[in-house]
Design a protein around this motif. Structure first.
Motif, PDB file in Angstrom:
ATOM      1  N   THR A   1       0.836  -1.200   0.000  1.00  0.00           N
ATOM      2  CA  THR A   1       0.000   0.000   0.000  1.00  0.00           C
ATOM      3  C   THR A   1       0.873   1.253   0.000  1.00  0.00           C
ATOM      4  OG1 THR A   1      -1.777  -1.171   1.153  1.00  0.00           O
ATOM      5  CG2 THR A   1      -1.820   1.232   1.232  1.00  0.00           C
ATOM      6  N   GLU A   2       2.028   1.167   0.653  1.00  0.00           N
ATOM      7  CA  GLU A   2       2.970   2.296   0.624  1.00  0.00           C
ATOM      8  C   GLU A   2       3.539   2.478  -0.782  1.00  0.00           C
ATOM      9  OE1 GLU A   2       7.144   3.772   2.770  1.00  0.00           O
ATOM     10  OE2 GLU A   2       6.191   1.876   3.366  1.00  0.00           O
ATOM     11  N   ARG A   3       3.808   1.361  -1.449  1.00  0.00           N
ATOM     12  CA  ARG A   3       4.360   1.467  -2.807  1.00  0.00           C
ATOM     13  C   ARG A   3       3.306   1.954  -3.794  1.00  0.00           C
ATOM     14  NH1 ARG A   3       7.875  -3.038  -6.202  1.00  0.00           N
ATOM     15  NH2 ARG A   3       7.664  -2.052  -8.244  1.00  0.00           N
ATOM     16  N   TYR A   4       2.064   1.481  -3.636  1.00  0.00           N
ATOM     17  CA  TYR A   4       0.964   1.891  -4.518  1.00  0.00           C
ATOM     18  C   TYR A   4      -0.118   2.556  -3.660  1.00  0.00           C
ATOM     19  CZ  TYR A   4       3.097  -1.471  -7.789  1.00  0.00           C
ATOM     20  OH  TYR A   4       3.968  -2.153  -8.611  1.00  0.00           O
ATOM     21  N   PRO A   5       0.032   3.841  -3.337  1.00  0.00           N
ATOM     22  CA  PRO A   5      -0.907   4.523  -2.426  1.00  0.00           C
ATOM     23  C   PRO A   5      -2.354   4.523  -2.920  1.00  0.00           C
ATOM     24  CG  PRO A   5       1.086   5.829  -2.728  1.00  0.00           C
ATOM     25  CD  PRO A   5       1.128   4.738  -3.749  1.00  0.00           C
TER      26      PRO A   5
ATOM     27  N   ILE B   1      -1.606   0.997  -9.294  1.00  0.00           N
ATOM     28  CA  ILE B   1      -1.212  -0.408  -9.458  1.00  0.00           C
ATOM     29  C   ILE B   1      -1.180  -0.767 -10.941  1.00  0.00           C
ATOM     30  CG2 ILE B   1      -1.760  -2.802  -8.880  1.00  0.00           C
ATOM     31  CD1 ILE B   1      -3.382  -1.728  -6.500  1.00  0.00           C
ATOM     32  N   PRO B   2      -0.036  -1.198 -11.460  1.00  0.00           N
ATOM     33  CA  PRO B   2       0.043  -1.576 -12.872  1.00  0.00           C
ATOM     34  C   PRO B   2      -0.576  -2.957 -13.110  1.00  0.00           C
ATOM     35  CG  PRO B   2       2.144  -1.952 -11.815  1.00  0.00           C
ATOM     36  CD  PRO B   2       1.266  -1.302 -10.775  1.00  0.00           C
TER      37      PRO B   2
ATOM     38  N   ARG C   1      -4.644  -8.010  -9.076  1.00  0.00           N
ATOM     39  CA  ARG C   1      -5.525  -8.518  -8.020  1.00  0.00           C
ATOM     40  C   ARG C   1      -4.788  -8.697  -6.695  1.00  0.00           C
ATOM     41  NH1 ARG C   1      -7.775 -14.591  -7.433  1.00  0.00           N
ATOM     42  NH2 ARG C   1      -8.846 -14.304  -5.433  1.00  0.00           N
ATOM     43  N   PHE C   2      -3.571  -9.205  -6.749  1.00  0.00           N
ATOM     44  CA  PHE C   2      -2.806  -9.412  -5.520  1.00  0.00           C
ATOM     45  C   PHE C   2      -2.747  -8.137  -4.704  1.00  0.00           C
ATOM     46  CE2 PHE C   2       0.939  -9.433  -2.896  1.00  0.00           C
ATOM     47  CZ  PHE C   2       1.068 -10.732  -2.441  1.00  0.00           C
ATOM     48  N   PHE C   3      -2.482  -7.032  -5.361  1.00  0.00           N
ATOM     49  CA  PHE C   3      -2.237  -5.768  -4.664  1.00  0.00           C
ATOM     50  C   PHE C   3      -3.529  -5.056  -4.270  1.00  0.00           C
ATOM     51  CE2 PHE C   3       1.108  -6.824  -7.644  1.00  0.00           C
ATOM     52  CZ  PHE C   3       2.176  -6.968  -6.772  1.00  0.00           C
ATOM     53  N   THR C   4      -4.579  -5.225  -5.067  1.00  0.00           N
ATOM     54  CA  THR C   4      -5.860  -4.617  -4.694  1.00  0.00           C
ATOM     55  C   THR C   4      -6.456  -5.320  -3.479  1.00  0.00           C
ATOM     56  OG1 THR C   4      -7.055  -6.006  -6.297  1.00  0.00           O
ATOM     57  CG2 THR C   4      -6.355  -3.830  -7.031  1.00  0.00           C
TER      58      THR C   4
END
Length: 270
Positions: free
Chosen positions: A166-170, A175-176, A189-192
């Motif tokens: 979340t810090e990397r993709y605020p 999110i790419p 999906r992993f990051f969301t």
């Protein structure tokens, strides 16, 4: 590091020969097929406790084999497996673009249900052992199944995954479609999914004994998170720090780790 790992696995496999019968075991979670290896004590009479070992990011069932000798000697069946989409080398499914912490929690729950239904398993003594990302998955699973899991072992657990990403993709828009971590491609999906996780607000639902093992030179997972989990979140937890160890243990460090884990899991400590 590869030579050190092979040395650990060789020693573990030599120990397995004396204490265990080893075989492949596929477990289903809906239409997901999970490949794993089950190591059983030679004495197959009666019911045995079981330890389920979850590997970390881009790991495989091979890492869990290092637990066979010590835990079989204590009377445990030990199951180590490949998370579907959890690794480029996964025999379950190697498409890491579909990697998901939530799917891995679902898979681990399915594995627990499988062993609870086996006549050769003491369903009151089912243990989860998770390394790194597998530690996060094991902690979340235990929180959802607090009555089914008798003990929880977290080895350099990556409880920091949601906060780090979340810090990397605020923002979600940041999110790419594809993120590469250590050469492993991962989908959005992993990051969301992980950005909405309240790890420390969740894992404390598990109130049974917990052991956390970590090195004090871990440059991937913060020791502070493990201290927080053991000291503030879990009701009954012990943190064992291995001096000089990083994220992944050398043979002597693993020997210390498995010794502490064995003490934690031996029948006298129930």
């Amino acid at each position: 590091m590869k030579k050190l790992l092979l040395s650990v696995l060789f020693s573990a496999n030599m120990a397995v020969a004396a204490f265990a019968q080893v075989g492949d075991l596929w477990i289903s979670n809906g239409d997901r097929k999970i490949y794993g290896v089950l190591s059983r004590p030679v004495d197959n009479r009666g019911k045995h406790p079981v330890a389920i070992v979850s590997h970390g990011f881009n790991g495989s069932h091979s890492f869990g084999k290092s637990y066979f000798g010590a835990l079989n000697a204590l009377g445990y069946q030990v199951y180590t497996f490949d998370f579907p989409c959890g690794s480029l080398n996964s025999r379950s499914d190697s498409n890491t673009m579909n990697m998901s912490v939530l799917d891995e929690v679902s898979d681990l729950k399915a594995i627990v249900r499988h062993f609870r239904g086996r006549p050769d398993v003491d369903k009151n003594r089912i243990v989860l052992i998770g390394e790194s990302q597998g530690g996060l998955v094991s902690a979340l699973t235990a929180a959802d199944m607090p009555k089914e899991i008798s003990r929880l072992v977290l080895v350099f657990p990556a409880l920091c995954i949601p906060a780090n990403w979340t810090e990397r993709y605020p923002e979600v828009a940041d999110i790419p479609d594809t993120t590469r971590l250590w050469g492993v491609p991962m989908g959005r999906r992993f990051f969301t999914e992980v950005r909405d996780m309240d790890v420390f607000g969740t894992i404390g639902r598990y109130g049974r004994p917990v052991l956390i093992v970590q090195g004090d030179r871990d440059n991937v997972v913060s020791v502070a998170d493990s201290r927080r989990a053991a000291g503030e979140v879990y009701k009954d937890a012990c943190l064992h720090i291995i001096r000089g160890a990083g994220h992944g243990f050398k043979p002597d460090e693993f020997k210390e780790s498995i010794g502490r884990i064995s003490d934690f899991l031996r029948p006298a400590s129930r």
